[in-house]
Design a protein around this motif. Sequence first.
Motif, short mmCIF file in Angstrom:
data_model
loop_
_atom_site.label_atom_id
_atom_site.label_comp_id
_atom_site.label_asym_id
_atom_site.label_seq_id
_atom_site.Cartn_x
_atom_site.Cartn_y
_atom_site.Cartn_z
N ASP A 150 43.02 58.23 -79.67
CA ASP A 150 43.01 59.00 -79.00
C ASP A 150 42.50 59.80 -79.91
O ASP A 150 42.95 60.69 -81.37
CB ASP A 150 44.48 59.21 -78.37
N CYS A 151 41.83 60.86 -78.91
CA CYS A 151 42.31 62.55 -79.05
C CYS A 151 43.12 63.14 -78.88
O CYS A 151 43.62 63.38 -80.03
CB CYS A 151 40.50 62.95 -77.76
N ALA A 152 43.73 63.08 -78.07
CA ALA A 152 45.13 63.27 -77.54
C ALA A 152 46.12 61.55 -77.27
O ALA A 152 46.21 61.48 -76.10
CB ALA A 152 44.93 64.43 -76.74
N THR A 167 32.04 64.41 -71.70
CA THR A 167 32.05 62.83 -71.98
C THR A 167 31.09 63.05 -73.03
O THR A 167 31.06 64.05 -73.41
CB THR A 167 31.41 62.34 -70.64
N ARG A 168 30.07 62.05 -73.23
CA ARG A 168 29.64 61.87 -74.69
C ARG A 168 28.69 60.27 -74.00
O ARG A 168 28.96 59.98 -74.12
CB ARG A 168 30.35 61.56 -75.70
N ARG A 169 27.53 60.66 -74.62
CA ARG A 169 26.39 60.04 -74.47
C ARG A 169 26.83 58.78 -75.53
O ARG A 169 26.42 59.24 -76.95
CB ARG A 169 25.20 59.69 -74.46
N ALA A 207 44.92 54.93 -88.35
CA ALA A 207 44.44 55.04 -86.54
C ALA A 207 45.10 56.34 -86.69
O ALA A 207 45.74 57.53 -87.38
CB ALA A 207 46.20 54.11 -85.74
N ARG A 208 44.34 57.24 -85.51
CA ARG A 208 44.72 58.51 -84.83
C ARG A 208 46.69 58.34 -84.29
O ARG A 208 46.00 57.56 -82.86
CB ARG A 208 43.99 59.29 -84.09
N MET A 209 47.14 58.04 -84.45
CA MET A 209 48.42 57.71 -83.56
C MET A 209 49.64 57.91 -84.80
O MET A 209 49.93 58.44 -85.22
CB MET A 209 48.04 55.86 -83.80
N ALA A 253 48.82 67.62 -81.30
CA ALA A 253 48.29 68.76 -81.24
C ALA A 253 47.67 68.63 -80.69
O ALA A 253 46.70 68.66 -82.11
CB ALA A 253 49.52 69.57 -82.44
N LYS A 254 46.41 69.90 -80.32
CA LYS A 254 45.30 70.05 -79.86
C LYS A 254 45.07 71.74 -80.02
O LYS A 254 44.94 72.96 -79.85
CB LYS A 254 44.56 69.47 -78.34
N PRO A 255 43.87 71.96 -81.07
CA PRO A 255 43.11 72.91 -80.95
C PRO A 255 42.62 73.30 -79.76
O PRO A 255 41.47 72.10 -79.16
CB PRO A 255 41.94 72.89 -82.21
N LEU A 282 36.88 57.26 -84.96
CA LEU A 282 35.98 57.84 -83.73
C LEU A 282 37.13 58.31 -82.64
O LEU A 282 38.31 57.90 -83.01
CB LEU A 282 35.91 56.04 -83.44
N GLU A 283 37.22 58.56 -81.71
CA GLU A 283 38.24 58.32 -80.54
C GLU A 283 38.20 57.85 -79.77
O GLU A 283 35.97 57.01 -78.73
CB GLU A 283 37.71 60.34 -79.71
N LEU A 284 38.62 56.70 -79.63
CA LEU A 284 38.76 55.51 -79.07
C LEU A 284 40.26 54.48 -78.32
O LEU A 284 40.76 55.57 -78.40
CB LEU A 284 38.04 54.55 -80.08
N MET A 294 32.15 61.95 -82.40
CA MET A 294 32.41 61.97 -81.50
C MET A 294 32.36 63.52 -80.66
O MET A 294 32.23 64.34 -79.75
CB MET A 294 33.68 61.36 -81.16
N HIS A 295 32.32 64.34 -82.33
CA HIS A 295 32.60 65.97 -81.70
C HIS A 295 31.46 66.63 -81.91
O HIS A 295 32.32 68.32 -81.64
CB HIS A 295 34.29 66.90 -82.92
N GLY A 296 31.05 66.43 -82.20
CA GLY A 296 29.57 67.75 -81.99
C GLY A 296 28.51 66.76 -80.75
O GLY A 296 27.29 67.36 -80.80
N CYS A 338 41.96 65.17 -73.08
CA CYS A 338 41.43 65.61 -73.84
C CYS A 338 40.37 65.31 -73.97
O CYS A 338 39.28 65.51 -73.35
CB CYS A 338 42.24 65.95 -75.40
N ASP A 339 39.49 64.84 -75.22
CA ASP A 339 38.23 64.38 -74.80
C ASP A 339 37.86 62.66 -75.45
O ASP A 339 39.08 61.95 -74.69
CB ASP A 339 37.59 64.80 -77.08
N PRO A 340 36.75 63.30 -74.45
CA PRO A 340 36.58 61.22 -73.76
C PRO A 340 36.14 60.18 -75.25
O PRO A 340 35.88 60.51 -76.23
CB PRO A 340 34.79 61.25 -73.61
CO CO Z 1 38.69 64.88 -79.33
#
Ligand code: CO
Length: 459
Positions: free
Chosen positions: A75-77, A367-369, A114-116, A121-123, A396-398, A354-356, A426-428
């Motif tokens: 996850d992003c968050a 969103t992101r393509r 994992a992002r887990m 916490a998010k900037p 990846l954010e997934l 993802m983030h760019g 937060c982010d897609p």
């Molecule tokens: Co993010």
Amino acid sequence: MTPLLDLPHAHAAGTGWRSLPAGQQPAWPDPDALDAAVHTLTGSLPLVMPRECDLLKSRLAAVARGEAFLVQGGDCAEALDAVGAPSIGRSVGTLQQLATVFGYMMSLPVVTVARMAGQYAKPRSSDTEIRRGVELPAYRGDAVNGHAFTAAARTPDPHRMVRVYHQSAAVLNLVRAWGGGELSGVEPALAALRKFAATAPERERYEALTDRIERAGGFIGTGDGWHTPGELFMSHEGLLLDYESALTRVDASTGHPYATSGHLLWIGERTRRLDGAHVEYFSRISNPIAVKIGPGVTADELLPLIDRLSPHNDPGRLTLVARMGAERVRRVLPALVERVTAEGRAVAWVCDPMHGNTIGSPSGHKTRRFDDILDETGGFFEVLLGLGAHPGGVHLELTGDDVTECVGGGCGVGFDDLPERYRSVCDPRLNWHQSLDLAYRLAEGADLLRPPGLPGAAL
Ligand code: CO
Ligand code: PEP
């Protein structure tokens, strides 16, 4: 078990960071409540142990040497509420499936992170958010405040850090309990890949690729023998310094301080200034660490940052996560890789596609393509391979869930579909289908470059 010294938390990684500018910290309104939360965390048990962090560091050293590949995602968050074990299981499963595809593609063992269990916490780009003339503090992640647009929810509450600690422990427990279970290993991953291929619009091609992956044996559990099926490490952005320092402990056997909130912590693009508090704190801990770098970074800025964070230049200590954007990766990244390599710095290069590439949709969703994500990842491989360097991994954010947050990919999420199952606060994120689609598209591309008759041969 490694014994841990009970050194006062504030001193475990030094206190120097406290006097330096710390970006993206919440304006906690109640200092006594902050002290109470920090006190509770200081007396809490470590979530991870130093030897696990050292093990991950040795895995990442293999990545830095070009002998392994990193698959990092989640996850992003993460959210404190509305979490379910099945959803966590699907994300873990997706990471294992990606590891199988990328292991085949690279003919290398895969390190899975994992992002887990700590990504709360998010900037934010702005301290406040304005809706219909009402201005409230921005949502900074569940470790800080609530997402609902009310004054009560948006007021930073330090007790949330304590809740996050307990939730992280619960998530970690679940994932560790699954460790050698049905979600891990090559067989369940291959079964999921077969299911994915059978339902993809590119069915014929993807089933053929799945056959090749299967014949190659799946590299996740094989490789050079060190990789344990189901081995999964936990990572998050080490953003909240009060939280991280309260959970820092000293390994009694070595005297080295470790962040015990997760195995791998990273510094975000927005908090990586050389003279800032985050870099100071990170320079003191012994975990493997990463730094996100955006398109604005220069080699002259990057080298001192590398030297500050990895003064002994030992491989595995520092991973650089490039998040340049599809449009810029081929233009910006080469000079950085060239210079860092020429100067002999032992880092792992990883691509965050993802983030760019975040855009707004007509419905007002972030969103992101899929095509941009694929393009940036492809550009990353081109740049690294073109310079004789190792494309070390993806970040990846997934999610393993069927969300509609990113557009495109074989499952055909369009802009109109975004409101249907947009769950990220937060982010897609890429959904399950899009995540595997990305890996299959990259692996197909790599197969085209292989000498014939060598399934799974090195690129
Ligand atoms: Co993010
Ligand atoms: C993130 O990883 O969610 C993030 C905020 O990344 P970055 O620091 O690269 O913007």
